[in-house]
Design a protein around this motif. Structure first.
Motif, PDB file in Angstrom:
ATOM      1  N   ALA A   3      -6.077 -11.761  10.533  1.00  0.00           N
ATOM      2  CA  ALA A   3      -4.925 -10.918  10.884  1.00  0.00           C
ATOM      3  C   ALA A   3      -3.661 -11.739  11.088  1.00  0.00           C
ATOM      4  CB  ALA A   3      -5.246 -10.099  12.130  1.00  0.00           C
ATOM      5  N   SER A   4      -3.783 -12.906  11.752  1.00  0.00           N
ATOM      6  CA  SER A   4      -2.580 -13.691  12.028  1.00  0.00           C
ATOM      7  C   SER A   4      -1.973 -14.220  10.739  1.00  0.00           C
ATOM      8  CB  SER A   4      -2.920 -14.849  12.981  1.00  0.00           C
ATOM      9  OG  SER A   4      -3.880 -15.706  12.391  1.00  0.00           O
ATOM     10  N   THR A   5      -2.807 -14.688   9.830  1.00  0.00           N
ATOM     11  CA  THR A   5      -2.311 -15.155   8.541  1.00  0.00           C
ATOM     12  C   THR A   5      -1.646 -14.018   7.786  1.00  0.00           C
ATOM     13  OG1 THR A   5      -4.078 -16.786   8.439  1.00  0.00           O
ATOM     14  CG2 THR A   5      -2.950 -16.280   6.377  1.00  0.00           C
ATOM     15  N   PHE A   6      -2.252 -12.817   7.831  1.00  0.00           N
ATOM     16  CA  PHE A   6      -1.713 -11.660   7.143  1.00  0.00           C
ATOM     17  C   PHE A   6      -0.337 -11.319   7.681  1.00  0.00           C
ATOM     18  CE2 PHE A   6      -2.460  -8.136   4.375  1.00  0.00           C
ATOM     19  CZ  PHE A   6      -1.678  -7.113   4.880  1.00  0.00           C
ATOM     20  N   ALA A   7      -0.140 -11.393   8.999  1.00  0.00           N
ATOM     21  CA  ALA A   7       1.153 -11.065   9.600  1.00  0.00           C
ATOM     22  C   ALA A   7       2.226 -12.040   9.153  1.00  0.00           C
ATOM     23  CB  ALA A   7       1.028 -11.056  11.122  1.00  0.00           C
ATOM     24  N   VAL A   8       1.895 -13.337   9.133  1.00  0.00           N
ATOM     25  CA  VAL A   8       2.866 -14.338   8.708  1.00  0.00           C
ATOM     26  C   VAL A   8       3.238 -14.114   7.244  1.00  0.00           C
ATOM     27  CG1 VAL A   8       3.179 -16.796   8.263  1.00  0.00           C
ATOM     28  CG2 VAL A   8       2.156 -16.050  10.407  1.00  0.00           C
ATOM     29  N   CYS A  13       7.121 -12.694   3.209  1.00  0.00           N
ATOM     30  CA  CYS A  13       7.414 -11.932   1.999  1.00  0.00           C
ATOM     31  C   CYS A  13       8.668 -11.084   2.201  1.00  0.00           C
ATOM     32  CB  CYS A  13       6.219 -11.048   1.656  1.00  0.00           C
ATOM     33  SG  CYS A  13       6.411 -10.091   0.150  1.00  0.00           S
ATOM     34  N   PHE A  14       8.780 -10.449   3.355  1.00  0.00           N
ATOM     35  CA  PHE A  14       9.951  -9.617   3.641  1.00  0.00           C
ATOM     36  C   PHE A  14      11.218 -10.474   3.679  1.00  0.00           C
ATOM     37  CE2 PHE A  14      12.984  -7.716   6.609  1.00  0.00           C
ATOM     38  CZ  PHE A  14      13.133  -6.456   6.049  1.00  0.00           C
ATOM     39  N   ALA A 112      20.512  -0.524  -2.057  1.00  0.00           N
ATOM     40  CA  ALA A 112      20.194  -0.411  -0.632  1.00  0.00           C
ATOM     41  C   ALA A 112      18.989   0.498  -0.405  1.00  0.00           C
ATOM     42  CB  ALA A 112      21.411   0.111   0.124  1.00  0.00           C
ATOM     43  N   ARG A 113      18.927   1.596  -1.138  1.00  0.00           N
ATOM     44  CA  ARG A 113      17.828   2.539  -0.955  1.00  0.00           C
ATOM     45  C   ARG A 113      16.500   1.950  -1.428  1.00  0.00           C
ATOM     46  NH1 ARG A 113      19.900   8.309  -3.173  1.00  0.00           N
ATOM     47  NH2 ARG A 113      17.868   8.957  -2.342  1.00  0.00           N
ATOM     48  N   ILE A 114      16.516   1.267  -2.546  1.00  0.00           N
ATOM     49  CA  ILE A 114      15.277   0.657  -3.042  1.00  0.00           C
ATOM     50  C   ILE A 114      14.877  -0.520  -2.162  1.00  0.00           C
ATOM     51  CG2 ILE A 114      14.182  -0.489  -4.995  1.00  0.00           C
ATOM     52  CD1 ILE A 114      14.715   2.579  -5.289  1.00  0.00           C
ATOM     53  N   ASP A 115      15.847  -1.298  -1.702  1.00  0.00           N
ATOM     54  CA  ASP A 115      15.533  -2.394  -0.778  1.00  0.00           C
ATOM     55  C   ASP A 115      14.858  -1.865   0.478  1.00  0.00           C
ATOM     56  OD1 ASP A 115      16.626  -4.166  -2.543  1.00  0.00           O
ATOM     57  OD2 ASP A 115      18.379  -4.665  -1.336  1.00  0.00           O
ATOM     58  N   GLU A 116      15.359  -0.782   0.994  1.00  0.00           N
ATOM     59  CA  GLU A 116      14.761  -0.196   2.198  1.00  0.00           C
ATOM     60  C   GLU A 116      13.333   0.257   1.927  1.00  0.00           C
ATOM     61  OE1 GLU A 116      15.653   3.317   5.526  1.00  0.00           O
ATOM     62  OE2 GLU A 116      16.856   3.189   3.697  1.00  0.00           O
ATOM     63  N   ALA A 117      13.112   0.893   0.781  1.00  0.00           N
ATOM     64  CA  ALA A 117      11.769   1.384   0.456  1.00  0.00           C
ATOM     65  C   ALA A 117      10.794   0.236   0.233  1.00  0.00           C
ATOM     66  CB  ALA A 117      11.836   2.270  -0.785  1.00  0.00           C
ATOM     67  N   VAL A 118      11.230  -0.810  -0.475  1.00  0.00           N
ATOM     68  CA  VAL A 118      10.350  -1.957  -0.699  1.00  0.00           C
ATOM     69  C   VAL A 118      10.101  -2.686   0.619  1.00  0.00           C
ATOM     70  CG1 VAL A 118      10.096  -4.178  -1.878  1.00  0.00           C
ATOM     71  CG2 VAL A 118      11.037  -2.213  -3.109  1.00  0.00           C
ATOM     72  N   GLY A 119      11.143  -2.831   1.432  1.00  0.00           N
ATOM     73  CA  GLY A 119      10.968  -3.476   2.732  1.00  0.00           C
ATOM     74  C   GLY A 119       9.955  -2.756   3.593  1.00  0.00           C
ATOM     75  N   MET A 123       6.324  -4.246   4.973  1.00  0.00           N
ATOM     76  CA  MET A 123       5.993  -4.321   6.391  1.00  0.00           C
ATOM     77  C   MET A 123       4.748  -3.511   6.755  1.00  0.00           C
ATOM     78  SD  MET A 123       8.047  -6.552   7.326  1.00  0.00           S
ATOM     79  CE  MET A 123       7.543  -6.579   9.056  1.00  0.00           C
ATOM     80  N   ARG A 124       4.303  -2.664   5.834  1.00  0.00           N
ATOM     81  CA  ARG A 124       3.035  -1.959   6.072  1.00  0.00           C
ATOM     82  C   ARG A 124       1.839  -2.850   5.751  1.00  0.00           C
ATOM     83  NH1 ARG A 124       5.794   2.694   3.843  1.00  0.00           N
ATOM     84  NH2 ARG A 124       4.732   2.461   1.815  1.00  0.00           N
ATOM     85  N   GLY A 125       2.115  -3.999   5.106  1.00  0.00           N
ATOM     86  CA  GLY A 125       1.046  -4.938   4.799  1.00  0.00           C
ATOM     87  C   GLY A 125       1.053  -5.331   3.339  1.00  0.00           C
ATOM     88  N   VAL A 126       0.800  -6.616   3.077  1.00  0.00           N
ATOM     89  CA  VAL A 126       0.886  -7.158   1.729  1.00  0.00           C
ATOM     90  C   VAL A 126      -0.481  -7.664   1.296  1.00  0.00           C
ATOM     91  CG1 VAL A 126       2.035  -8.845   0.255  1.00  0.00           C
ATOM     92  CG2 VAL A 126       3.265  -7.851   2.185  1.00  0.00           C
ATOM     93  N   ASP A 127      -1.065  -7.018   0.285  1.00  0.00           N
ATOM     94  CA  ASP A 127      -2.293  -7.552  -0.302  1.00  0.00           C
ATOM     95  C   ASP A 127      -1.923  -8.446  -1.487  1.00  0.00           C
ATOM     96  OD1 ASP A 127      -1.656  -5.841  -2.413  1.00  0.00           O
ATOM     97  OD2 ASP A 127      -3.189  -4.364  -1.902  1.00  0.00           O
ATOM     98  N   ASP A 128      -2.927  -9.033  -2.121  1.00  0.00           N
ATOM     99  CA  ASP A 128      -2.662  -9.987  -3.196  1.00  0.00           C
ATOM    100  C   ASP A 128      -1.928  -9.348  -4.368  1.00  0.00           C
ATOM    101  OD1 ASP A 128      -3.844 -11.999  -1.754  1.00  0.00           O
ATOM    102  OD2 ASP A 128      -5.780 -11.867  -2.782  1.00  0.00           O
ATOM    103  N   VAL A 129      -2.305  -8.123  -4.718  1.00  0.00           N
ATOM    104  CA  VAL A 129      -1.681  -7.468  -5.864  1.00  0.00           C
ATOM    105  C   VAL A 129      -0.220  -7.158  -5.574  1.00  0.00           C
ATOM    106  CG1 VAL A 129      -1.725  -5.428  -7.349  1.00  0.00           C
ATOM    107  CG2 VAL A 129      -3.878  -6.506  -6.646  1.00  0.00           C
ATOM    108  N   LEU A 130       0.066  -6.616  -4.400  1.00  0.00           N
ATOM    109  CA  LEU A 130       1.450  -6.303  -4.037  1.00  0.00           C
ATOM    110  C   LEU A 130       2.277  -7.577  -3.935  1.00  0.00           C
ATOM    111  CD1 LEU A 130       3.662  -4.339  -3.217  1.00  0.00           C
ATOM    112  CD2 LEU A 130       2.820  -4.472  -0.852  1.00  0.00           C
ATOM    113  N   ALA A 131       1.727  -8.613  -3.337  1.00  0.00           N
ATOM    114  CA  ALA A 131       2.453  -9.880  -3.206  1.00  0.00           C
ATOM    115  C   ALA A 131       2.816 -10.433  -4.581  1.00  0.00           C
ATOM    116  CB  ALA A 131       1.622 -10.888  -2.429  1.00  0.00           C
TER     117      ALA A 131
END
Length: 418
Positions: A3-8, A13-14, A112-119, A123-131
């Motif tokens: 979990a700690s690695t995932f948070a970092v 990424c953000f 701005a709108r797309i940046d907000e949506a991607v952000g 922040m909901r969590g980054v898996d390998d595919v999304l990263a």
């Protein structure tokens, strides 16, 4: 992954996403809506289109992974698609300068709108595919940062007022004549290509593979304006024996007599910080593959292969005169031993055609159109330029352009057989 690695990873990424997206806007600071709509030639694109297309890329390939996602601007997709045929039809590239709508304000709001949506997605969590998708989008954005600079330079040069994009923030700290020396390269079987599975690379940099290098030497530095000026004054552009057939045809058809942006009196050149006296010790830039090859013949040398270049560069730190320096122009080599200017300053033409490596596999789906389908009639350049973000470059990076292209910051390093 704990979990700690995932948070970092999520926070990193953000932060990286926001930094690179903001940098693109920062490069447009001081440019008017009119500046950002100009398309000065078919190979260039308006700055506004770069702002919008890079945003569409995140919408299409990151947010669009969710079947429930609904775009706020579906009517724009046709004109913001570049060349992804499997995604849908697109507006003709040479006519992007006709796209007065959406307005610059609408494009900024879209970003701005797309940046907000991607952000929020990050922040909901980054898996390998999304990263991997986000990193590809960021690398793509950094490519367009460089294109934005080269395209606005051509646009400003093309108009009578030839305005200044930005005053250079750093004066040269050293401007000495560094003698050109040819240093021996490795002979035998070597490995080239991307081999670090933990770092990003485009598919065209893979797989890592073996290649043979014959006995050769490489110049310790880039070819300078002064050296190229001697080629011009010696009648280099008037001697067909120096040129490839297609190159000579291009010289005749286009009336080339000197590098792009050099003035007719051969004493000054146009830069992103305005007109400046030609610095004899700085690297020549804005030359095509045809010009680089002709100069090499005139100099009794040749261009390096990309295997020779990569093998020489692998021991060098990827540091130099990059976009972050805000010079936006190549600078003279510094006195010193060993290979210099391998990274930054100018992209270096190689003698290698842009073809696939043995065992190459493109990315699946539409993203497979990113590189592979352009492996025809183009030549490889290496090392990055003064317009390239430093963290975008790596030793295995393969840039590619057709042999007549001149508007990029491209220059020359010589090689020889021995």
């Amino acid at each position: 992954m704990n979990a700690s690695t995932f948070a970092v990873r999520t926070e990193d990424c953000f932060a990286r996403f926001m930094r690179i997206r903001r940098q693109t806007l920062a490069l447009c600071a001081g440019l008017s809506a009119e500046d950002l709509m100009v398309q000065s030639m078919p190979d260039a694109s308006p700055g506004k289109w770069h702002l919008a297309h890079t945003t569409w890329f995140f919408e299409q390939f990151v947010l669009g992974r969710d079947p429930a996602y609904r775009s706020p601007n579906t009517a724009w997709h046709y004109q913001l698609n570049s060349y992804y045929q499997s995604v849908g039809p697109m507006h003709a590239r040479p006519q992007r300068g006709l796209l007065s709508r959406p307005s610059l304000d609408e494009v900024r709001d879209y970003r701005a709108r797309i940046d907000e949506a991607v952000g929020e997605l990050i922040m909901r969590g980054v898996d390998d595919v999304l990263a991997a998708r986000i990193e590809l989008g960021l690398q793509h954005e950094q490519q367009h940062q460089e294109l934005l600079l080269t395209d606005i330079k051509h646009a400003f040069w093309s108009q009578p007022l030839q305005p200044v994009y930005r005053q250079a923030l750093h004066a040269e700290t050293e401007n000495v004549s560094v003698p050109m020396r040819f240093l021996p390269g490795r002979e035998g079987v070597v490995e080239i290509g991307h081999g670090d599975s933990g770092r990003f690379a485009y598919d065209n940099e893979t797989p890592r593979h073996r290649t043979w290098l014959s006995q050769h030497t490489l110049a310790n530095r880039l070819v300078t304006n002064g050296e190229y000026l001697a080629f011009v004054r010696d009648g280099g552009y008037r001697d067909p024996a120096l040129w490839l057939s297609d190159g000579w045809d291009t010289v005749q058809r286009e009336g080339w007599q000197r590098p792009l942006y050099w003035q007719e009196d051969l004493s000054s050149e146009f830069t992103l910080s305005g007109m400046h006296a030609l610095n004899a010790n700085a690297p020549v830039c804005h030359v095509s593959y045809f010009e680089a090859d002709a100069f090499a013949r005139w100099a009794g040398a040749r261009l390096p292969t990309e295997g020779e270049w990569e093998n020489a560069a692998v021991a060098q730190q990827a540091a130099g005169n990059f976009q972050e320096n805000q010079r936006f122009h190549p600078i003279a080599a510094h006195a010193g031993e060993g290979m210099q200017q391998m990274y930054g300053d100018v992209w270096e033409w190689t003698a290698s055609p842009y073809v696939s490596y043995p065992g190459f596999n493109p990315l699946p789906g539409a993203l497979g159109e990113y590189n592979g389908k352009f492996m025809n009639g183009q030549w490889v350049l290496r090392g990055g330029s003064c317009a390239t973000p430093q963290d975008h470059i790596r030793v295995s990076y393969r840039n590619f352009f057709p042999p007549h292209a001149r508007w990029q910051f491209a220059g020359i390093r010589l090689g020889q057989d021995r």
